[in-house]
Design an enzyme around this catalytic site. Structure first.
Site, PDB file in Angstrom:
ATOM      1  N   CYS A 108       0.816  -1.232   0.000  1.00  0.00           N
ATOM      2  CA  CYS A 108       0.000   0.000   0.000  1.00  0.00           C
ATOM      3  C   CYS A 108       0.841   1.270   0.000  1.00  0.00           C
ATOM      4  CB  CYS A 108      -0.950   0.000   1.182  1.00  0.00           C
ATOM      5  SG  CYS A 108      -2.147  -1.323   1.087  1.00  0.00           S
ATOM      6  N   HIS A 242      -3.141   7.450   2.145  1.00  0.00           N
ATOM      7  CA  HIS A 242      -3.545   6.116   1.674  1.00  0.00           C
ATOM      8  C   HIS A 242      -4.868   5.774   2.347  1.00  0.00           C
ATOM      9  CE1 HIS A 242      -3.897   1.987   0.810  1.00  0.00           C
ATOM     10  NE2 HIS A 242      -3.568   1.578   2.015  1.00  0.00           N
ATOM     11  N   ASN A 272     -10.038  -0.033   0.148  1.00  0.00           N
ATOM     12  CA  ASN A 272      -8.575   0.095   0.086  1.00  0.00           C
ATOM     13  C   ASN A 272      -8.092  -0.431  -1.271  1.00  0.00           C
ATOM     14  OD1 ASN A 272      -5.818  -0.204   0.339  1.00  0.00           O
ATOM     15  ND2 ASN A 272      -5.877  -1.131   2.373  1.00  0.00           N
TER      16      ASN A 272
HETATM   17  N1  ACO Z   1     -17.774  -8.539   9.921  1.00  0.00           N
HETATM   18  C1  ACO Z   1     -18.151  -8.832  11.151  1.00  0.00           C
HETATM   19  N2  ACO Z   1     -17.285  -9.183  12.119  1.00  0.00           N
HETATM   20  C2  ACO Z   1     -15.974  -9.205  11.803  1.00  0.00           C
HETATM   21  C3  ACO Z   1     -15.507  -8.908  10.515  1.00  0.00           C
HETATM   22  C4  ACO Z   1     -16.468  -8.570   9.541  1.00  0.00           C
HETATM   23  N3  ACO Z   1     -16.134  -8.252   8.276  1.00  0.00           N
HETATM   24  N4  ACO Z   1     -14.164  -9.017  10.500  1.00  0.00           N
HETATM   25  C5  ACO Z   1     -13.787  -9.370  11.737  1.00  0.00           C
HETATM   26  N5  ACO Z   1     -14.878  -9.486  12.520  1.00  0.00           N
HETATM   27  C6  ACO Z   1     -14.942  -9.844  13.919  1.00  0.00           C
HETATM   28  C7  ACO Z   1     -13.739 -10.614  14.374  1.00  0.00           C
HETATM   29  O1  ACO Z   1     -13.902 -11.991  14.079  1.00  0.00           O
HETATM   30  C8  ACO Z   1     -13.742 -10.353  15.863  1.00  0.00           C
HETATM   31  O2  ACO Z   1     -14.709 -11.189  16.462  1.00  0.00           O
HETATM   32  P1  ACO Z   1     -14.432 -11.830  17.925  1.00  0.00           P
HETATM   33  O3  ACO Z   1     -14.301 -10.638  18.846  1.00  0.00           O
HETATM   34  O4  ACO Z   1     -15.654 -12.656  18.139  1.00  0.00           O
HETATM   35  O5  ACO Z   1     -13.174 -12.607  17.775  1.00  0.00           O
HETATM   36  C9  ACO Z   1     -14.257  -8.913  15.959  1.00  0.00           C
HETATM   37  O6  ACO Z   1     -14.926  -8.653  14.699  1.00  0.00           O
HETATM   38  C10 ACO Z   1     -13.169  -7.898  16.162  1.00  0.00           C
HETATM   39  O7  ACO Z   1     -12.102  -8.160  15.258  1.00  0.00           O
HETATM   40  P2  ACO Z   1     -10.826  -7.260  15.159  1.00  0.00           P
HETATM   41  O8  ACO Z   1      -9.973  -7.745  14.019  1.00  0.00           O
HETATM   42  O9  ACO Z   1     -10.205  -7.140  16.486  1.00  0.00           O
HETATM   43  O10 ACO Z   1     -11.528  -5.878  14.756  1.00  0.00           O
HETATM   44  P3  ACO Z   1     -10.920  -4.441  14.665  1.00  0.00           P
HETATM   45  O11 ACO Z   1     -11.713  -3.497  15.456  1.00  0.00           O
HETATM   46  O12 ACO Z   1      -9.417  -4.441  14.860  1.00  0.00           O
HETATM   47  O13 ACO Z   1     -11.197  -4.071  13.144  1.00  0.00           O
HETATM   48  C11 ACO Z   1     -10.004  -3.995  11.062  1.00  0.00           C
HETATM   49  C12 ACO Z   1     -10.662  -4.874  12.119  1.00  0.00           C
HETATM   50  C13 ACO Z   1     -11.080  -3.147  10.408  1.00  0.00           C
HETATM   51  C14 ACO Z   1      -9.375  -4.911  10.020  1.00  0.00           C
HETATM   52  C15 ACO Z   1      -8.943  -3.083  11.698  1.00  0.00           C
HETATM   53  O14 ACO Z   1      -8.122  -3.836  12.551  1.00  0.00           O
HETATM   54  C16 ACO Z   1      -8.084  -2.383  10.696  1.00  0.00           C
HETATM   55  O15 ACO Z   1      -8.560  -1.558   9.944  1.00  0.00           O
HETATM   56  N6  ACO Z   1      -6.782  -2.654  10.697  1.00  0.00           N
HETATM   57  C17 ACO Z   1      -5.870  -2.024   9.762  1.00  0.00           C
HETATM   58  C18 ACO Z   1      -5.987  -2.733   8.473  1.00  0.00           C
HETATM   59  C19 ACO Z   1      -5.266  -2.043   7.404  1.00  0.00           C
HETATM   60  O16 ACO Z   1      -5.043  -0.862   7.424  1.00  0.00           O
HETATM   61  N7  ACO Z   1      -4.916  -2.826   6.395  1.00  0.00           N
HETATM   62  C20 ACO Z   1      -4.379  -2.332   5.245  1.00  0.00           C
HETATM   63  C21 ACO Z   1      -2.949  -1.967   5.375  1.00  0.00           C
HETATM   64  S1  ACO Z   1      -2.350  -1.565   3.844  1.00  0.00           S
HETATM   65  C22 ACO Z   1      -1.792  -2.908   2.926  1.00  0.00           C
HETATM   66  O17 ACO Z   1      -0.611  -3.027   2.701  1.00  0.00           O
HETATM   67  C23 ACO Z   1      -2.734  -3.941   2.361  1.00  0.00           C
END
Ligand code: ACO
Length: 315
Positions: A108, A242, A272
């Site tokens: 990214c 980004h 993204n």
């Molecule tokens: N729908 C519903 N529930 C979900 C989903 C979904 N799509 N995805 C995960 N959950 C659940 C999980 O299973 C978890 O359930 P549990 O508590 O029963 O175990 C709960 O939601 C919380 O999961 P987390 O992963 O802890 O959720 P978080 O609040 O951290 O949000 C997210 C997840 C949106 C992915 C966040 O962590 C994030 O944005 N991280 C950064 C990601 C990012 O920027 N990636 C791109 C980088 S750039 C690149 O190089 C590709």
């Protein structure tokens, strides 16, 4: 930066459409990421075709013929082939017989890396006009049964044309700053590619850890680029980040004390698009008149590697 172009596949997939086949919901995706929909490549879209479309539009915007381009740099983690480089295929598609092209893989952060490389080529006199393109087809490396990742990404391409300018005026790329830390490589990666045939080929991510790194590293990165130029938060006209997650973007904007009206947001509609997200956002905001000549634009990104960086430009 004299030309801007973008390409998004026609097909739009809403959160509700994903929720119909996955254990997720529009509410969850909006609340955690700000995403409402994403564009997904059709059978005729690929990294080369999308990059070519975005590049053609950037050339049209600048009124520069393809033959005047000296170099093409494509940032992509989803090339159609291991080689030739996407950039070389784009060169052929544009009908360009001179110059050179190559790809950059920095996930990214790819666009910031490519911009930095293009700036260096121009400053060293190796190229006068450089097309800098981000083109990504993440839909082809997503595990569509993994709700933790597949809801986050979309496809598309964006392009910017850089051109050399005489003198030491205040315009153009003021500075770029690149970083990587390979010890965090397992937080966000694609499981295999050409060299690892037994692997799934899918993107894997420890989202919470990436989030934590993103806020800290991007905050340090915006401090770094401003300090290097003797500028402060108050000097920034636009943040073009980004587009990974609205909460990460808002965190950095708060740090810069920038109101939301000064932040270009596309993640709500594009999700993204990895290396394509900054040039797509630039394209949108320049064409709709938000970003104008003379504005100071701060770009920042973090991605798999981890890689991260920032760039400051005076339009
Ligand atoms: N729908 C519903 N529930 C979900 C989903 C979904 N799509 N995805 C995960 N959950 C659940 C999980 O299973 C978890 O359930 P549990 O508590 O029963 O175990 C709960 O939601 C919380 O999961 P987390 O992963 O802890 O959720 P978080 O609040 O951290 O949000 C997210 C997840 C949106 C992915 C966040 O962590 C994030 O944005 N991280 C950064 C990601 C990012 O920027 N990636 C791109 C980088 S750039 C690149 O190089 C590709």
């Amino acid at each position: 930066m004299v030309g801007f172009g973008g390409y998004l596949p026609n097909r739009i997939v809403t959160n509700d459409e994903l929720a119909a086949r996955l254990d997720t919901s529009d509410d969850w995706i909006r609340a955690r990421t700000g995403i409402t929909q994403r564009h997904i490549a059709g059978p005729n879209d690929n990294a080369v075709s999308m990059a070519t479309a975005a590049a053609s539009r950037a050339l049209d915007y600048a009124g520069v013929p393809a033959a005047a381009v000296d170099a093409i740099i494509v940032a992509t983690s989803t090339p159609d082939q291991a080689f030739p480089a996407t950039a070389v295929r784009v060169q052929a598609e544009l009908g360009l017989r001179g110059g050179f092209g190559f790809d950059i893989a920095a996930a990214c952060s790819g666009f910031v890396y490519a911009l930095s490389t293009a700036d260096a080529l121009i400053r060293s006199g190796q190229a006068g006009r450089v097309l800098v393109i981000g083109s990504e087809v993440y839909s082809r490396i997503l595990d569509w049964s993994d709700r933790g990742t597949c809801v986050l990404f979309g496809d598309g391409a964006g392009a910017v044309l850089l051109t050399a300018a005489e003198g030491e005026g205040p315009e153009g790329i003021l500075s770029t700053h690149l970083h990587s830390d390979g010890s965090t490589g397992d937080l966000l990666y694609v499981d295999g590619a050409i060299g690892l045939r037994e692997s799934s080929g899918f993107l894997r991510m420890r989202g919470r850890d990436v989030f934590r790194h993103a806020v800290a590293k991007l905050s340090a990165s915006v401090d770094e680029v401003l300090a290097a130029n003797g500028l402060t938060y108050a000097d920034v006209s636009w943040l073009v980040p980004h587009q990974a997650n609205l909460r990460i973007i808002e965190g950095v904007a708060r740090k810069l004390e920038l109101p939301q009206e000064r932040v270009v947001i596309t993640v709500d509609r594009h999700a993204n698009t990895s290396a394509a997200s900054i040039p797509l956002a630039m394209n949108e905001a320049v064409r709709d008149g938000r970003i104008r000549k003379g504005d100071l634009v701060l770009m920042e990104a973090l991605g798999g590697g981890l890689t991260w960086g920032s760039a400051l430009a005076r339009l």
